[in-house]
Scaffold this motif. Structure first.
Motif, PDB file in Angstrom:
ATOM      1  N   GLY A   6      -3.805  -7.930  -5.723  1.00 34.81           N
ATOM      2  CA  GLY A   6      -3.476  -7.551  -4.727  1.00 34.81           C
ATOM      3  C   GLY A   6      -4.031  -7.636  -3.578  1.00 34.81           C
ATOM      4  O   GLY A   6      -5.223  -7.165  -3.453  1.00 34.81           O
ATOM      5  N   VAL A   7      -3.738  -8.231  -2.405  1.00 27.42           N
ATOM      6  CA  VAL A   7      -4.309  -8.627  -1.320  1.00 27.42           C
ATOM      7  C   VAL A   7      -3.757  -7.807  -0.069  1.00 27.42           C
ATOM      8  O   VAL A   7      -2.558  -8.173   0.141  1.00 27.42           O
ATOM      9  CB  VAL A   7      -4.662  -9.983  -0.874  1.00 27.42           C
ATOM     10  N   ARG A   8      -4.297  -7.421   1.090  1.00 28.52           N
ATOM     11  CA  ARG A   8      -3.855  -6.518   1.963  1.00 28.52           C
ATOM     12  C   ARG A   8      -4.434  -7.333   3.139  1.00 28.52           C
ATOM     13  O   ARG A   8      -5.775  -7.420   3.327  1.00 28.52           O
ATOM     14  CB  ARG A   8      -4.227  -5.209   2.011  1.00 28.52           C
ATOM     15  N   LYS A  14       1.098  -3.829   3.623  1.00 31.53           N
ATOM     16  CA  LYS A  14       1.787  -4.167   2.618  1.00 31.53           C
ATOM     17  C   LYS A  14       0.668  -4.984   1.785  1.00 31.53           C
ATOM     18  O   LYS A  14      -0.053  -5.868   2.224  1.00 31.53           O
ATOM     19  CB  LYS A  14       2.913  -4.899   2.751  1.00 31.53           C
ATOM     20  N   VAL A  15       0.662  -4.555   0.547  1.00 32.94           N
ATOM     21  CA  VAL A  15      -0.038  -5.442  -0.503  1.00 32.94           C
ATOM     22  C   VAL A  15       0.819  -6.592  -1.295  1.00 32.94           C
ATOM     23  O   VAL A  15       2.021  -6.390  -1.512  1.00 32.94           O
ATOM     24  CB  VAL A  15      -0.331  -4.323  -1.699  1.00 32.94           C
ATOM     25  N   TYR A  16       0.170  -7.798  -1.006  1.00 26.86           N
ATOM     26  CA  TYR A  16       0.884  -8.799  -1.527  1.00 26.86           C
ATOM     27  C   TYR A  16       0.225  -9.563  -2.720  1.00 26.86           C
ATOM     28  O   TYR A  16      -1.138  -9.210  -2.949  1.00 26.86           O
ATOM     29  CB  TYR A  16       0.736 -10.076  -0.434  1.00 26.86           C
ATOM     30  N   TYR A  17       0.871  -9.843  -3.754  1.00 23.43           N
ATOM     31  CA  TYR A  17       0.434 -10.548  -4.835  1.00 23.43           C
ATOM     32  C   TYR A  17      -0.081 -11.842  -4.775  1.00 23.43           C
ATOM     33  O   TYR A  17       0.756 -12.932  -4.090  1.00 23.43           O
ATOM     34  CB  TYR A  17       1.310 -10.519  -6.114  1.00 23.43           C
ATOM     35  N   GLY A  42      -8.079 -11.869   3.983  1.00 31.00           N
ATOM     36  CA  GLY A  42      -7.477 -10.795   3.523  1.00 31.00           C
ATOM     37  C   GLY A  42      -8.414  -9.859   2.714  1.00 31.00           C
ATOM     38  O   GLY A  42      -9.487 -10.482   2.538  1.00 31.00           O
ATOM     39  N   VAL A  44      -9.124  -7.600  -0.900  1.00 29.21           N
ATOM     40  CA  VAL A  44      -8.437  -7.166  -2.360  1.00 29.21           C
ATOM     41  C   VAL A  44      -8.414  -5.609  -2.367  1.00 29.21           C
ATOM     42  O   VAL A  44      -9.467  -5.227  -2.429  1.00 29.21           O
ATOM     43  CB  VAL A  44      -9.488  -7.883  -3.542  1.00 29.21           C
ATOM     44  N   THR A  45      -7.328  -5.326  -2.756  1.00 24.40           N
ATOM     45  CA  THR A  45      -6.858  -3.680  -2.961  1.00 24.40           C
ATOM     46  C   THR A  45      -6.418  -3.525  -4.175  1.00 24.40           C
ATOM     47  O   THR A  45      -6.235  -2.266  -4.375  1.00 24.40           O
ATOM     48  CB  THR A  45      -6.036  -3.139  -1.736  1.00 24.40           C
ATOM     49  N   MET A  46      -5.951  -4.397  -4.790  1.00 24.86           N
ATOM     50  CA  MET A  46      -5.767  -4.249  -6.442  1.00 24.86           C
ATOM     51  C   MET A  46      -6.330  -5.159  -7.259  1.00 24.86           C
ATOM     52  O   MET A  46      -6.261  -6.486  -6.853  1.00 24.86           O
ATOM     53  CB  MET A  46      -4.218  -4.489  -6.479  1.00 24.86           C
ATOM     54  N   SER A 172       2.186   2.089   3.119  1.00 20.92           N
ATOM     55  CA  SER A 172       2.403   0.671   3.198  1.00 20.92           C
ATOM     56  C   SER A 172       3.808   0.294   3.853  1.00 20.92           C
ATOM     57  O   SER A 172       3.942  -0.781   4.410  1.00 20.92           O
ATOM     58  CB  SER A 172       1.922   0.004   2.158  1.00 20.92           C
TER      59      SER A 172
END
Length: 311
Positions: A6-8, A14-17, A42, A44-46, A172
């Motif tokens: 997951g990147v923000r 919003k978190v994008y895959y 970006g 990494v938040t996940m 988000s």
């Protein structure tokens, strides 16, 4: 199952895959990813996680690389250039006499495009403005009109609770909020008390709505006729959190219209100490149209909200 990270791109964004490919990225790593706008910087938040294929929009774009010193330096330079770009764009807006409020600016990582965010009451013909800006910045120009909630998210601020806005710190995505949520929680329908600084219904009305809906089950409505251990009465107030009901009991006297009179004393009962008589069904049916209107209120301006309350 698909491996994703997951990147923000923005704080509280919003978190994008993305497909981590051969990179073992960790939380808070800065990365360069491929997007529809080109290469982007970006965070990494996940961490890398396996999720179902149905939860991913294919094709899944890849993480190009973990950001190095040069990448971080370019990102910092882009951030520093924002203030100058905002001032210049504001000058051009005033020059062209356009009725628009400039909110924010964003450079793409590869400096291929610059995006200006603005709000306006209606459509704005900014074609000449774009040409003017393109001649100055020598890159592609995009002007994107946003809503008042997005404006609050970008600018930030302090809410009526005294804390920083949820949307600008951790929220988000915006979820639908309706005036019915305020009614369920027995809040004042005064627009100034249930709207945020953006002028829309406060996002926090959504947080406890499910709990209130569950606690409200079985509680009578205001004005409903109920049976108590002390006799028949009429509901004058309810306390959802304590599951208590305040009731005025009927006397044996009647008024000039033949309706039973109510006593002046108010009695408090627990939910399981009263019996509903079914009149609430008729009451609800008679207000079906109004309730439907209230439930459909979503993302409405406060002026429209005032008109609904008057009805």
């Amino acid at each position: 199952m698909v491996r994703v990270a997951g990147v923000r791109f923005k704080n509280a964004g919003k978190v994008y895959y993305f497909d981590p490919d051969q990179f073992e990225v960790k939380l808070n790593d800065n990365v360069i990813v491929e997007t529809a706008r080109g290469l982007e910087f970006g965070t990494v938040t996940m961490e890398i996680t396996e999720i179902k294929e149905d939860d991913v929009v294919q094709p899944l774009k890849k993480i190009v690389r973990i950001a190095g010193e040069e990448d971080e330096k370019r990102h910092e330079e882009n951030e520093k250039k924002k203030s100058k770009a905002l001032n210049l764009c504001q000058e051009k807006i005033e020059k062209h006499g356009l009725e628009m409020k400039l909110i924010d600016v964003e450079y793409t990582f590869d400096n291929n495009k610059i995006i200006f965010y603005f709000t306006a009451d209606g459509r704005v013909d900014f074609r000449e403005l774009v040409k003017d800006l393109a001649s100055v910045f020598k890159m592609r120009i995009e002007l994107r009109q946003i809503g008042v909630r997005d404006e609050a998210k970008m600018l930030g601020g302090i809410g009526s609770c005294g804390k920083s806005l949820c949307c600008s710190t951790w929220l988000s995505d915006f979820e639908p909020v309706s005036i019915k949520m305020a009614k369920v929680q027995n809040l004042s329908l005064n627009p100034t008390k249930i709207s945020g600084i953006c002028g829309r219904l406060m996002c926090c009305l959504k947080y406890e709505n499910d709990v209130y809906m569950e606690l409200r089950k079985g509680l009578p409505d205001y004005g409903e006729k109920v049976k108590t251990k002390d006799g028949m009465g009429k509901v004058v107030d309810t306390n959802i959190l304590e599951s208590k009901v305040k009731v005025r009991l009927y006397t044996n006297e009647k008024d000039d219209d033949g309706e039973q009179k109510l006593g002046t004393d108010i009695y408090t009962y627990k939910k399981d100490e009263i019996k509903r008589l079914g009149q609430h069904k008729k009451h609800n049916n008679s207000n079906t149209n109004t309730n439907n209107i209230l439930e459909e209120v979503d993302e409405e301006y406060i002026d429209e909200l005032k008109e609904l309350i008057k009805e």
